[in-house]
Write a protein that holds these residues in place. Structure first.
Motif, PDB file in Angstrom:
ATOM      1  N   GLY A   1       0.802  -1.232   0.000  1.00  0.00           N
ATOM      2  CA  GLY A   1       0.000   0.000   0.000  1.00  0.00           C
ATOM      3  C   GLY A   1       0.828   1.271   0.000  1.00  0.00           C
ATOM      4  O   GLY A   1       0.403   2.298  -0.545  1.00  0.00           O
TER       5      GLY A   1
ATOM      6  N   TRP B   1      -2.361   2.077  -6.884  1.00  0.00           N
ATOM      7  CA  TRP B   1      -3.486   1.606  -6.067  1.00  0.00           C
ATOM      8  C   TRP B   1      -4.674   1.280  -6.966  1.00  0.00           C
ATOM      9  O   TRP B   1      -4.955   2.024  -7.926  1.00  0.00           O
ATOM     10  CB  TRP B   1      -3.946   2.722  -5.119  1.00  0.00           C
TER      11      TRP B   1
ATOM     12  N   ALA C   1      -8.078   5.182  -4.481  1.00  0.00           N
ATOM     13  CA  ALA C   1      -7.592   5.905  -3.301  1.00  0.00           C
ATOM     14  C   ALA C   1      -8.133   5.294  -2.015  1.00  0.00           C
ATOM     15  O   ALA C   1      -7.513   5.407  -0.950  1.00  0.00           O
ATOM     16  CB  ALA C   1      -7.974   7.378  -3.383  1.00  0.00           C
ATOM     17  N   THR C   2      -9.266   4.635  -2.100  1.00  0.00           N
ATOM     18  CA  THR C   2      -9.853   4.060  -0.890  1.00  0.00           C
ATOM     19  C   THR C   2      -9.662   2.548  -0.805  1.00  0.00           C
ATOM     20  O   THR C   2     -10.035   1.932   0.172  1.00  0.00           O
ATOM     21  CB  THR C   2     -11.361   4.356  -0.840  1.00  0.00           C
ATOM     22  N   CYS C   3      -9.086   1.956  -1.842  1.00  0.00           N
ATOM     23  CA  CYS C   3      -8.842   0.500  -1.840  1.00  0.00           C
ATOM     24  C   CYS C   3      -7.450   0.305  -2.439  1.00  0.00           C
ATOM     25  O   CYS C   3      -7.274   0.291  -3.659  1.00  0.00           O
ATOM     26  CB  CYS C   3      -9.945  -0.203  -2.655  1.00  0.00           C
ATOM     27  N   GLN C   4      -6.442   0.206  -1.561  1.00  0.00           N
ATOM     28  CA  GLN C   4      -5.056   0.457  -1.987  1.00  0.00           C
ATOM     29  C   GLN C   4      -4.201  -0.788  -2.189  1.00  0.00           C
ATOM     30  O   GLN C   4      -3.049  -0.698  -2.615  1.00  0.00           O
ATOM     31  CB  GLN C   4      -4.399   1.382  -0.964  1.00  0.00           C
ATOM     32  N   GLN C   5      -4.744  -1.941  -1.848  1.00  0.00           N
ATOM     33  CA  GLN C   5      -3.982  -3.178  -1.995  1.00  0.00           C
ATOM     34  C   GLN C   5      -4.900  -4.272  -2.498  1.00  0.00           C
ATOM     35  O   GLN C   5      -6.075  -4.278  -2.129  1.00  0.00           O
ATOM     36  CB  GLN C   5      -3.377  -3.606  -0.643  1.00  0.00           C
TER      37      GLN C   5
END
Lengths: 527, 527
Positions: free
Chosen positions: A269, A279, A282-286
């Motif tokens: 991340g 990513w 931006a809100t789900c990075q991995q």
């Protein structure tokens, strides 16, 4: 002042214990790890303050002075703990050590010959110990063994060496004897990493597995993609690429290889701080975006830079704990998966295999955490080494499949598991249930892991030691010389932990769990 | 691998924290302890890799090279954490430091002038920083302050120094700024003691109180009475008298005095291992036999030997926690008491005062733990310094009685009390309720105490630091510059603890109690 507890009992205990044991002549051979073969005599020698290094008969020219430096360090170590200012007059003095290295080469290749023969004669004038080794790295191990023969003589105030003549013939059981450090969960300053390397040498560990990066931070500057280190914790909690070179050279000069890891596609991340397009969103990075060519360009850039710094045969590509849900919840990636006819596990495999190819293109063989094998072992490149961690029983499956394996089962060899005792570290056998000699050869060795969630410069050494040393003997000493019952080695390991303390390494007491403070006043060797 | 906890939250935190703060230019003056007076400008300089020492205008000849050595160590420290290999071309370079010391003397007397003035000009060619000090020991403090102005510039790969021109005028608030170590409950190897001394220098502490001996062990060889060290834990857990000399010299070269303690008549059970007649009886071993002349001969012998080794003005004679019951339960001693018309407390006083006289005969002034004052303060020799430990409120009574005092109230300044927080260390004011300037002068300073029941080489540094540093600022910095609320110094102390880590000192996180492991992944400065 602290309360005066148990006065009488302790005073009596002192009276009974008195002036005894540790570092004194006694029955025990106080070497750690135990060499393959040891014989000794009964004479005491005294080690000259200005112990000489000679290299008669050596085929090694020491152009980089790494042998001379190692010798100088060894002499400093044996003279570290007490002022050496007695008279040698009339004593049988060991004047020097002759080191004969056969190979002129000092490239620290994986599997390099680390064997040595160390002899300390009881008579002669001048009296010289002799080290014979195929490579300078075997000679390093011999110097460490020699240092452990020495003790400080309190009567004469000089360095003593008991039980000459000595003949020690030695070599490691496994070529890979590793320790993992984690600079992503907490930054470890360069001097701290160097002191860990120093301490590894004392128990003949030979691979520093540097888990550089993780989801929490990206502390290494990568010239090809300079914004990656925007993911560092702070301006100062970073390594320059020259720091990495410095660490690698420091380690190599001590016979320790550095295994670099980038853990992909999960545990990454922090990469997107500098390059958000890595990513999924931006809100789900991995995990890293599998659908984006840029992801693999960055991996290629990192490994290209690595190949100029980390000269070890292997690079570690991680591959563990991949939760692929961000791939399916991100519309762009979900479309890509559909378009390419892949489900999530296909994409995980696709990612790992593509990263493997990139590593191979830069000349590396690959190490991957075991989930890659567990999920698609038959698809892994044959140059893959599978790094076991989840538990026992994996290594036998890996070697049955014809792949190589490194053992780090977490229940026994994870140093961050404070409830894992030194006895458990000692008894963890990498070849469990592997009887075929060809398959046994596929077990390269093992590694103890110092994950950094709760580890920083303040507690790393006492969490590593002495438990890592227990594993080090398992990895070095011939299986037939290993203790069947750990009580047979408790006193010797306690002695070694006190030796580490004398060398300034903050090794913890043996008693209790990992990193335990001493429970009560007492002698180092009894804690 | 360790479980991947809190992925999203942490990744976001990384994104927010990003590349920031620590060791970067910012508003804060990151010096610890805070100097008496600081002014600064706005220019950034770069510190030459081969920073020069010059001594123009100095009255000090540095015959023992202690200034040159201190300078060399300072340069090594500022270049320790990263490879310095950038180009200085075109940069404003600080070429050296000129150190002008007025006094030719370098005897480390108690109360020696430790003041200094450090100026770093913003322009000039060649550009030199200037240190002016009355003594070389003031210059040492200036070098430490200078080192804390430096940082590693990640863009240029050289050492930077922000905010020139600097003018720093500084001196300590108290002449006695101590740290106690205890080598009786656990032996501390000499290299460990030296590393503690190294770390003291970083926060300008200047007295190492060496609680050498206690009931559990007698680790120091005493030439006059060589069997005393039979009370050591083991053959190897001892210091030779030359080790003691080595430690004292090592400390003095760094501006640190060594205060030696023998704690009598209690806390002395280990003495009788070698000389059983010092015990009241084999089954009742403490306090030392008050009725036996040999007891005082041994004390005289020890202090005679001490006077050749420990050159500090003071010796510590303990005197705390004396349970005199062995004196009345041992018939021989009971008879002696009757014969001399003494009760138990008379005998306790008799013992302490007799030991004081012996110390004075060897040229020492005396420090005694506060029970001696609490029980018979008016009888103590006027050269006595009373060492407070039981709690608050004692110092004001001591100075009212016209005696000198060192403050170590256990509730705030005992490092072995893990529940004592750094905030408590910081806020503990030695002059509480003392308003008369003449009485204030009788407070020599204070000391934090690292008792060794649960401390050995494995956990000493992280139990000492950073809490001892909080006390060090209390003892160094003018009271009007001390924070009224510790939240005002948290960030600066966190920065200092990270600096200690970068220098290889295992200082623990600030958060929580003493010696706490970091609670979660994160930046050093936020733990």
């Amino acid at each position: 002042m602290a309360p005066a507890l148990m006065r009488l009992a302790l005073a009596l205990a002192v009276a009974v214990v008195g002036c005894c044991a540790a570092r004194q002549p006694g029955g025990r051979v106080d070497l750690w790890p135990m060499p393959a073969s040891v014989s000794r005599g009964a004479r005491t020698l005294y080690v000259a303050r200005d112990l000489k290094l000679s290299t008669a008969g050596s085929g090694y020219k020491d152009g980089k002075a790494i042998l001379a430096d190692a010798f100088r360090r060894m002499v400093a170590v044996i003279q570290l703990d007490h002022a050496i200012n007695g008279s040698y007059h009339g004593l049988p003095v060991l004047a020097g050590v002759n080191v004969a290295v056969r190979s002129p080469d000092d490239e620290l290749k994986f599997g390099v010959d680390e064997s040595y023969k160390l002899t300390v004669p009881a008579t002669g004038s001048p009296l010289y110990a002799r080290i014979e080794a195929q490579t300078v790295f075997g000679a390093f191990h011999a110097l460490e063994t020699f240092s452990q023969l020495c003790y400080f003589d309190f009567v004469l105030s000089v360095t003593g060496l008991h039980w000459a003549p000595w003949t020690i013939v030695d070599k490691p059981r496994f070529p890979y004897r590793g320790l993992l450090i984690d600079t992503a969960r907490h930054y470890l300053p360069v001097p701290v990493i160097k002191s860990v390397i120093d301490s590894m040498v004392y128990s003949k560990l030979n691979v520093l597995h540097w888990h550089i990066v993780d989801e929490q931070s990206f502390p290494l500057e990568i010239p090809s993609y300079p914004k990656l280190s925007n993911g560092a914790y702070s301006y100062s909690e970073k390594y320059t690429i020259n720091d990495a070179i410095d660490i690698v050279q420091y380690a190599e000069k001590r016979g320790v290889n550095v295994l670099a890891e980038i853990d992909v596609p999960g545990h990454a991340g922090s990469w997107g701080v500098g390059y958000p397009s890595l990513w999924p969103s931006a809100t789900c990075q991995q995990p890293l975006d599998v659908s984006n060519d840029f992801t693999f360009k960055v991996i290629d850039g990192i490994l290209s830079d690595f190949s100029k710094v980390f000269k070890f045969k292997f690079v570690h590509l991680g591959g563990d704990e991949v939760d692929t849900s961000c791939w399916t919840t991100t519309p762009r990636i979900k479309s890509w998966l559909v378009q390419h006819g892949m489900n999530e596990s296909d994409a995980y495999r696709y990612f790992v295999l593509k990263a493997q190819k990139i590593a191979i293109s830069h000349g590396y063989e690959i190490i991957n955490w075991e989930e890659t094998f567990n999920n698609f072992g038959d698809k892994l490149d044959r140059k893959t080494v599978v790094h076991n961690w989840l538990g026992g029983g994996v290594a036998e499956k890996v070697v049955s499949a014809g792949l190589r394996c490194i053992v780090s089962n977490q229940d026994k060899w994870y140093l961050d598991h404070l409830d894992a005792t030194w006895e458990g570290f000692y008894m963890n056998e990498p070849l469990t249930n592997i009887y075929n000699p060809e398959q046994q050869k596929l077990i390269l060795g093992g590694e103890v892991c110092m994950w950094g969630e709760h580890i920083d410069a303040s507690d790393i050494q006492q969490t590593i030691w002495p438990r890592a040393a227990a594993a080090a003997e398992r990895l070095w000493t011939p299986v037939e010389k290993l203790a069947k019952d750990t009580t047979a080695v408790t006193a010797r390991l306690a002695h070694f932990r006190c030796l580490l303390n004398e060398r300034g390494v903050a090794a913890a007491p043996l008693a209790g769990y990992g990193r335990t403070a001493p429970s009560e006043p007492g002698s180092c060797v009894r804690q």
